[in-house]
Design an enzyme around this catalytic site. Structure first.
Site, mmCIF file in Angstrom:
data_model
loop_
_atom_site.group_PDB
_atom_site.id
_atom_site.type_symbol
_atom_site.label_atom_id
_atom_site.label_comp_id
_atom_site.label_asym_id
_atom_site.label_seq_id
_atom_site.Cartn_x
_atom_site.Cartn_y
_atom_site.Cartn_z
ATOM 1 N N GLU A 250 0.847 -1.197 0.000
ATOM 2 C CA GLU A 250 0.000 0.000 0.000
ATOM 3 C C GLU A 250 0.887 1.253 0.000
ATOM 4 O OE1 GLU A 250 -2.972 0.222 3.081
ATOM 5 O OE2 GLU A 250 -3.460 2.290 2.601
ATOM 6 N N GLN A 344 4.329 27.833 -7.528
ATOM 7 C CA GLN A 344 4.923 29.169 -7.419
ATOM 8 C C GLN A 344 5.340 29.694 -8.800
ATOM 9 O OE1 GLN A 344 4.822 30.695 -4.610
ATOM 10 N NE2 GLN A 344 5.990 32.540 -5.078
ATOM 11 N N GLY A 347 2.661 31.202 -10.864
ATOM 12 C CA GLY A 347 2.048 32.442 -10.385
ATOM 13 C C GLY A 347 0.586 32.219 -10.038
ATOM 14 N N THR A 373 0.993 8.174 8.402
ATOM 15 C CA THR A 373 1.534 9.537 8.253
ATOM 16 C C THR A 373 3.064 9.506 8.156
ATOM 17 O OG1 THR A 373 1.791 9.850 10.641
ATOM 18 C CG2 THR A 373 -0.353 10.449 9.685
HETATM 19 C C1 LIG Z 1 -8.580 11.065 1.499
HETATM 20 C C2 LIG Z 1 -8.360 10.002 2.520
HETATM 21 C C3 LIG Z 1 -8.497 8.668 2.171
HETATM 22 C C4 LIG Z 1 -8.312 7.667 3.141
HETATM 23 N N1 LIG Z 1 -8.567 6.360 2.796
HETATM 24 C C5 LIG Z 1 -8.607 5.429 3.797
HETATM 25 C C6 LIG Z 1 -9.089 4.099 3.517
HETATM 26 O O1 LIG Z 1 -9.443 3.750 2.381
HETATM 27 N N2 LIG Z 1 -9.143 3.210 4.554
HETATM 28 C C7 LIG Z 1 -8.770 3.550 5.822
HETATM 29 O O2 LIG Z 1 -8.855 2.694 6.700
HETATM 30 N N3 LIG Z 1 -8.306 4.789 6.105
HETATM 31 C C8 LIG Z 1 -8.239 5.746 5.132
HETATM 32 N N4 LIG Z 1 -7.822 7.018 5.415
HETATM 33 C C9 LIG Z 1 -7.414 7.345 6.779
HETATM 34 C C10 LIG Z 1 -5.919 7.619 6.924
HETATM 35 O O3 LIG Z 1 -5.162 6.463 6.727
HETATM 36 C C11 LIG Z 1 -5.715 8.242 8.319
HETATM 37 O O4 LIG Z 1 -6.276 9.557 8.256
HETATM 38 C C12 LIG Z 1 -4.271 8.298 8.720
HETATM 39 O O5 LIG Z 1 -3.769 7.010 8.973
HETATM 40 C C13 LIG Z 1 -4.032 9.174 9.968
HETATM 41 O O6 LIG Z 1 -4.909 8.844 10.995
HETATM 42 P P1 LIG Z 1 -5.758 10.002 11.742
HETATM 43 O O7 LIG Z 1 -6.417 10.802 10.672
HETATM 44 O O8 LIG Z 1 -6.612 9.368 12.754
HETATM 45 O O9 LIG Z 1 -4.660 10.911 12.420
HETATM 46 P P2 LIG Z 1 -4.058 10.725 13.902
HETATM 47 O O10 LIG Z 1 -3.636 9.317 14.077
HETATM 48 O O11 LIG Z 1 -5.001 11.308 14.883
HETATM 49 O O12 LIG Z 1 -2.756 11.640 13.809
HETATM 50 C C14 LIG Z 1 -2.767 13.056 14.028
HETATM 51 C C15 LIG Z 1 -1.325 13.550 14.047
HETATM 52 O O13 LIG Z 1 -0.626 12.925 15.125
HETATM 53 C C16 LIG Z 1 0.534 12.303 14.648
HETATM 54 N N5 LIG Z 1 0.833 11.094 15.402
HETATM 55 C C17 LIG Z 1 -0.008 10.076 15.709
HETATM 56 N N6 LIG Z 1 0.655 9.119 16.361
HETATM 57 C C18 LIG Z 1 1.943 9.526 16.468
HETATM 58 C C19 LIG Z 1 3.139 8.968 17.034
HETATM 59 N N7 LIG Z 1 3.133 7.753 17.597
HETATM 60 N N8 LIG Z 1 4.281 9.684 16.954
HETATM 61 C C20 LIG Z 1 4.295 10.898 16.360
HETATM 62 N N9 LIG Z 1 3.224 11.477 15.810
HETATM 63 C C21 LIG Z 1 2.059 10.796 15.859
HETATM 64 C C22 LIG Z 1 0.240 11.967 13.195
HETATM 65 O O14 LIG Z 1 1.429 11.782 12.453
HETATM 66 C C23 LIG Z 1 -0.532 13.197 12.781
HETATM 67 O O15 LIG Z 1 0.361 14.232 12.445
HETATM 68 C C24 LIG Z 1 -7.955 8.018 4.459
HETATM 69 C C25 LIG Z 1 -7.796 9.362 4.799
HETATM 70 C C26 LIG Z 1 -8.038 10.348 3.873
HETATM 71 C C27 LIG Z 1 -7.952 11.782 4.315
#
Ligand SMILES: Cc1cc2nc3c(=O)[nH]c(=O)nc-3n(C[C@H](O)[C@H](O)[C@H](O)COP(=O)(O)OP(=O)(O)OC[C@H]3O[C@@H](n4cnc5c(N)ncnc54)[C@H](O)[C@@H]3O)c2cc1C
Length: 385
Positions: A250, A344, A347, A373
């Site tokens: 993935e 950028q 423009g 992330t």
């Molecule tokens: C357009 C889109 C499509 C998606 N498609 C899918 C899909 O098909 N199936 C699915 O299951 N999910 C999907 N997702 C979900 C996506 O995988 C999650 O949004 C992502 O894994 C982050 O989880 P969260 O949004 O809960 O952020 P959080 O886990 O709440 O993280 C918030 C912040 O905290 C940071 N953080 C969290 N834990 C730690 C750590 N241990 N150390 C340091 N920093 C940390 C993160 O890096 C981030 O900056 C999708 C999301 C979007 C926006």
């Protein structure tokens, strides 16, 4: 002159021919419909069946299950052509590269024969539902519960941000089968849920910053009953390990799309800066433009070389979790920076949605977040150091 990069070592003549077919499909069936799909927040269902007819679905699934019998190289070529066509609406990489592979690797033989041909023909659209409103990065914290009741599982919970969520016919759902906190990773299982099952409900199609034509949605499970045979794997508690095995692919496919997206943006910017004039000469004559494009071309070339190395390792079954995390971290961070630099150089036109570079900028932002992330990628990489 467009970017000149060495030919990827994993390419073959057969893949070149396949690329022609994939390119013509993307240009004909995807590019012209972008505005309407953005308005509808979803693509036309016929795209899936047309793709099935020409053999673009389940490309790397063996022919005996209705697939194309190809490899990850075929998947890569399709996603590159999709990115270059400017489309970010068709969730084919989730369907082909993720959902089909969970089934291929872990479903019971009779289920593979029942389910995979439907995904390969486009009769069914697939989705994978891990993320919940309360947890994304910390997958072990999911709350969706599956309880065994005789020959069935009863599923209750909610998922969010699910790609293909509004149109999916079939969802692989990450569930807790053992809620005891001491069970940890062993408390999670993956269960396949046809969306025609009673108790399954879709919520909103979410309003996103980019990828606006993709039907990212909320899903709800209220006493959803599925046969126990829909469990992926031969026992409960394997879900987290299955995710860990499949997430490298993935992440690699997000890297593929990121590199192709940045290559396309740099090519568009080279062309634009040769045409657009300021102070009586083309933008391309300014030293700042030359240096910005030189840096962008270097970022692309280095990203492409590392990506190609990772693709070759994956084709040999040798790409590990850390390597895939590095590929995702590097390419998504570079793609965001490079495309921002391209904007950028355009423009004000770079901020107008009718310009592909503006859409690419908005679309690319998510690459640093989904599939794990950048911070989680660094955490994974650091574990090997
Ligand atoms: C357009 C889109 C499509 C998606 N498609 C899918 C899909 O098909 N199936 C699915 O299951 N999910 C999907 N997702 C979900 C996506 O995988 C999650 O949004 C992502 O894994 C982050 O989880 P969260 O949004 O809960 O952020 P959080 O886990 O709440 O993280 C918030 C912040 O905290 C940071 N953080 C969290 N834990 C730690 C750590 N241990 N150390 C340091 N920093 C940390 C993160 O890096 C981030 O900056 C999708 C999301 C979007 C926006």
């Amino acid at each position: 002159m467009p970017l000149q990069l060495p030919r990827s070592p994993w390419l073959t003549e057969e893949l070149d021919d396949f690329r022609e077919m994939a390119r013509s499909f993307c240009q004909k069936e995807l590019t012209p419909h972008q505005d309407r799909w953005i308005e509808n927040k979803q693509i036309d269902r016929e795209v899936w069946t047309k793709a099935g007819e020409v053999g673009l679905l389940c490309l790397s699934v063996p022919e005996e299950y209705g697939g194309g019998g190809g490899t990850f190289a075929h998947e890569t070529v399709l996603y590159e052509e999709q990115a270059r066509s400017g489309d970010s609406a068709w969730g084919v990489s989730v369907h082909n590269g993720i959902v089909a592979h969970y089934l291929l690797a872990y479903a019971a033989e009779e289920k593979k024969r029942e389910w995979l041909p439907k995904l390969a023909s486009g009769e069914w659209i697939g989705a994978i539902a891990m993320t919940e409103p309360g947890t994304g990065s910390d997958l072990q914290g999911i709350k969706t519960r599956a309880v065994r009741d005789g020959d069935e599982y009863v599923i209750n919970g909610a998922k969010t941000f699910i790609t293909n969520g509004a149109m999916a016919d079939f969802v692989v759902v990450a569930c807790k089968t053992d809620p005891d906190p001491d069970a940890g990773a062993k408390g999670m299982s993956l269960i396949a849920v046809p969306t025609s099952t009673a108790g399954f409900r879709r919520g909103r199609v979410l309003d996103k910053v980019g990828m606006k034509g993709q039907d990212t949605a909320e899903l709800f499970f209220d006493d959803v009953r599925v046969p126990a045979a829909n469990l992926l794997g031969d026992q409960e508690g394997l879900g987290f390990f299955q995710l860990m095995q499949q997430l490298p692919q993935e992440r690699l496919l997000i890297a593929v799309t990121s590199v192709a997206g940045m290559e396309a943006a740099v090519d568009q910017t080279i062309a634009y800066t040769h045409e657009r004039e300021a102070f009586g000469r083309p933008l391309s004559k300014f030293q700042n433009t030359k240096f910005t494009l030189a840096e962008a071309a270097t970022e692309v070339a280095v990203s492409r070389a590392f990506l190609d190395q990772c693709i070759e390792r994956h084709l040999k079954g040798e790409l590990d979790v850390q390597g895939a995390a590095m590929a995702k971290l590097w390419t998504t961070e570079r793609a965001n920076r490079v495309i921002d630099d391209c904007v950028q150089l355009f423009g004000g036109y770079g901020y107008m949605m009718e310009y592909p570079v503006a859409r690419a900028w908005a679309d690319m932002r998510i690459s640093r977040i989904f599939g794990g992330t950048s911070e989680i990628m660094k955490d994974i990489i650091s574990r090997s150091l």
